[in-house]
Design a protein around this motif. Structure first.
Motif, PDB file in Angstrom:
ATOM      1  N   ASP A   1      34.459  21.211  80.410  1.00 11.84           N
ATOM      2  CA  ASP A   1      33.820  21.186  81.728  1.00 11.84           C
ATOM      3  C   ASP A   1      33.804  22.651  82.270  1.00 11.84           C
ATOM      4  O   ASP A   1      32.852  23.009  82.840  1.00 11.84           O
ATOM      5  CB  ASP A   1      34.664  20.452  82.972  1.00 11.84           C
ATOM      6  N   ILE A   2      34.632  23.372  82.190  1.00 10.57           N
ATOM      7  CA  ILE A   2      34.884  24.701  82.841  1.00 10.57           C
ATOM      8  C   ILE A   2      33.929  25.521  82.151  1.00 10.57           C
ATOM      9  O   ILE A   2      33.088  26.349  82.630  1.00 10.57           O
ATOM     10  CB  ILE A   2      36.468  25.240  82.712  1.00 10.57           C
ATOM     11  N   ALA A   3      34.011  25.396  80.593  1.00  7.43           N
ATOM     12  CA  ALA A   3      32.858  26.275  79.845  1.00  7.43           C
ATOM     13  C   ALA A   3      31.551  26.104  79.950  1.00  7.43           C
ATOM     14  O   ALA A   3      30.702  26.906  80.390  1.00  7.43           O
ATOM     15  CB  ALA A   3      33.233  25.920  78.387  1.00  7.43           C
ATOM     16  N   ASP A   4      31.274  24.894  80.501  1.00  6.86           N
ATOM     17  CA  ASP A   4      29.781  24.533  80.995  1.00  6.86           C
ATOM     18  C   ASP A   4      29.566  25.056  82.134  1.00  6.86           C
ATOM     19  O   ASP A   4      28.300  25.570  82.560  1.00  6.86           O
ATOM     20  CB  ASP A   4      29.636  22.902  80.953  1.00  6.86           C
ATOM     21  N   ALA A   5      30.511  25.049  83.048  1.00  4.20           N
ATOM     22  CA  ALA A   5      30.032  25.610  84.405  1.00  4.20           C
ATOM     23  C   ALA A   5      29.947  26.889  84.255  1.00  4.20           C
ATOM     24  O   ALA A   5      28.991  27.605  85.222  1.00  4.20           O
ATOM     25  CB  ALA A   5      31.283  25.268  85.204  1.00  4.20           C
ATOM     26  N   LEU A   6      30.562  27.676  83.404  1.00  4.64           N
ATOM     27  CA  LEU A   6      30.514  29.266  83.172  1.00  4.64           C
ATOM     28  C   LEU A   6      29.752  29.661  82.454  1.00  4.64           C
ATOM     29  O   LEU A   6      29.159  30.665  82.129  1.00  4.64           O
ATOM     30  CB  LEU A   6      31.982  29.762  82.915  1.00  4.64           C
ATOM     31  N   GLY A   7      28.721  28.730  81.664  1.00  3.47           N
ATOM     32  CA  GLY A   7      27.880  28.812  80.704  1.00  3.47           C
ATOM     33  C   GLY A   7      28.322  29.672  79.494  1.00  3.47           C
ATOM     34  O   GLY A   7      27.646  30.237  78.801  1.00  3.47           O
ATOM     35  N   VAL A   8      29.724  29.193  79.108  1.00  4.34           N
ATOM     36  CA  VAL A   8      30.338  29.791  77.862  1.00  4.34           C
ATOM     37  C   VAL A   8      30.125  28.717  76.847  1.00  4.34           C
ATOM     38  O   VAL A   8      30.465  27.619  77.024  1.00  4.34           O
ATOM     39  CB  VAL A   8      31.537  30.185  78.186  1.00  4.34           C
ATOM     40  N   THR A   9      29.855  29.132  75.445  1.00  7.33           N
ATOM     41  CA  THR A   9      29.722  28.231  74.277  1.00  7.33           C
ATOM     42  C   THR A   9      31.131  28.525  73.538  1.00  7.33           C
ATOM     43  O   THR A   9      31.519  29.812  73.108  1.00  7.33           O
ATOM     44  CB  THR A   9      28.616  28.712  73.508  1.00  7.33           C
ATOM     45  N   ARG A  10      31.678  27.777  73.455  1.00  5.57           N
ATOM     46  CA  ARG A  10      33.234  27.948  72.794  1.00  5.57           C
ATOM     47  C   ARG A  10      33.017  27.619  71.159  1.00  5.57           C
ATOM     48  O   ARG A  10      32.200  26.587  70.898  1.00  5.57           O
ATOM     49  CB  ARG A  10      34.276  26.690  73.593  1.00  5.57           C
ATOM     50  N   THR A  11      33.872  28.329  70.562  1.00  5.52           N
ATOM     51  CA  THR A  11      33.812  28.150  69.328  1.00  5.52           C
ATOM     52  C   THR A  11      34.609  26.956  68.683  1.00  5.52           C
ATOM     53  O   THR A  11      35.841  26.893  69.041  1.00  5.52           O
ATOM     54  CB  THR A  11      34.238  29.154  68.423  1.00  5.52           C
ATOM     55  N   PRO A  12      34.401  25.668  67.819  1.00  5.19           N
ATOM     56  CA  PRO A  12      35.199  24.803  67.687  1.00  5.19           C
ATOM     57  C   PRO A  12      36.216  25.173  66.775  1.00  5.19           C
ATOM     58  O   PRO A  12      36.081  26.110  65.882  1.00  5.19           O
ATOM     59  CB  PRO A  12      33.999  23.861  66.789  1.00  5.19           C
ATOM     60  N   THR A  13      37.350  24.576  67.145  1.00  3.11           N
ATOM     61  CA  THR A  13      38.503  25.017  66.055  1.00  3.11           C
ATOM     62  C   THR A  13      38.854  23.677  65.420  1.00  3.11           C
ATOM     63  O   THR A  13      38.443  22.522  65.606  1.00  3.11           O
ATOM     64  CB  THR A  13      39.559  25.453  66.903  1.00  3.11           C
ATOM     65  N   ALA A  14      40.076  23.806  64.376  1.00  8.66           N
ATOM     66  CA  ALA A  14      40.740  22.662  63.768  1.00  8.66           C
ATOM     67  C   ALA A  14      41.298  22.093  64.736  1.00  8.66           C
ATOM     68  O   ALA A  14      41.463  20.894  64.378  1.00  8.66           O
ATOM     69  CB  ALA A  14      41.431  23.382  62.622  1.00  8.66           C
TER      70      ALA A  14
END
Length: 268
Positions: A146-159
């Motif tokens: 939710d926070i990443a979406d709000a900030l326009g950040v694309t997170r790298t998926p991890t294991a």
């Protein structure tokens, strides 16, 4: 390294990654809206801090935790929002951040020090140490999304997404029960592709009801962080298709989920 320690380590890494995302935000960033209705970034962190706090209470003072369960039963649809609202109203962003940091560090120690076989009371059935750590990781990842979406950040998926997927699969029958629907008796086959192309699977290989898709998309689906129509998760079988419409990895009432992404012309 034991499986229990491994998931606690993953919970710490998930929290630390989110901490980097919010640690340098200014007042405007903290007050910015997130995809969750009425929730700002501050609400998201307040909620994580609150949930770590009640988990700590459940692990160390189970009798007192019973009072938290009573509050939830008295207002099942609103108690989570009310707790977040109260914390945001009472604390500035830097205090919310400090509170979350301290609480998660204390919970980390309690989980690591708990004797083997410990069961922690919760809002549903009591949880093992590994299950509690997995649930905290799932929620940290979901609210971090939710926070990443709000900030326009694309997170790298991890294991670490494997933990989120696993709890989503294991919560299948809960998703039916919380809606008053009888769950299917047969197991489903769930096959998920990791970003590096590896396949992870749950359920019998010859199951008639099958779910397939990317690991990330499945995690977004079961945490209700994206609408099913925006994800590449597919169902083979009527019951599997029904489950994808109600799946939830979290405890509590069914969530409202997310609307489909807007089309370029502004329509949904």
């Amino acid at each position: 390294m034991s499986a229990v320690v491994a998931v606690i380590d993953d919970l710490r890494e998930e929290s630390d990654e989110l901490d980097v995302l919010v640690g340098a935000l200014d007042e405007t960033g903290w007050r910015g809206p997130t995809p969750a209705e009425r929730w700002t970034v501050a609400h998201q962190i307040a909620h994580l801090g609150w949930t770590d706090g009640v988990a700590l209470l459940a692990a160390t003072e189970p009798d007192r935790f019973g009072g938290e369960v009573a509050k939830a039963l008295a207002a099942p649809e609103t108690f989570v929002d009310e707790a977040a609202d109260a914390l945001v109203a009472a604390h500035a962003p830097d205090a919310l951040l400090a509170r979350w940091r301290e609480g998660r560090q204390r919970l980390d120690k309690v989980l690591r020090d708990a004797p083997a076989g410990t069961r922690i009371p919760w809002y549903g059935p009591p949880m093992s140490i590994a299950s509690m750590a997995t649930a905290r990781l799932m929620e940290t990842w979901a609210h971090g999304q939710d926070i990443a979406d709000a900030l326009g950040v694309t997170r790298t998926p991890t294991a670490r997404l494997r933990h989120v997927a696993r709890i989503g699969v294991r919560a299948r029958n809960y998703a039916y029960a919380v809606r008053g629907i009888t769950a299917p008796e047969e197991e489903f086959r769930v096959e998920l592709r990791t970003p590096d192309g590896e396949m992870i699977a749950y359920g019998p290989e010859d199951a008639a009801q099958r779910i397939t898709g990317p690991l990330l998309d499945f995690c977004l689906l079961v945490t209700q962080r994206a609408h099913r129509s925006d994800l590449a998760v597919t169902a083979d079988g009527r019951e599997a298709d029904q489950w994808l419409g109600i799946a939830q990895a979290f405890a509590g009432p069914p969530g409202p989920g997310r609307l489909p992404r807007a089309e370029p012309d502004g329509h949904r």
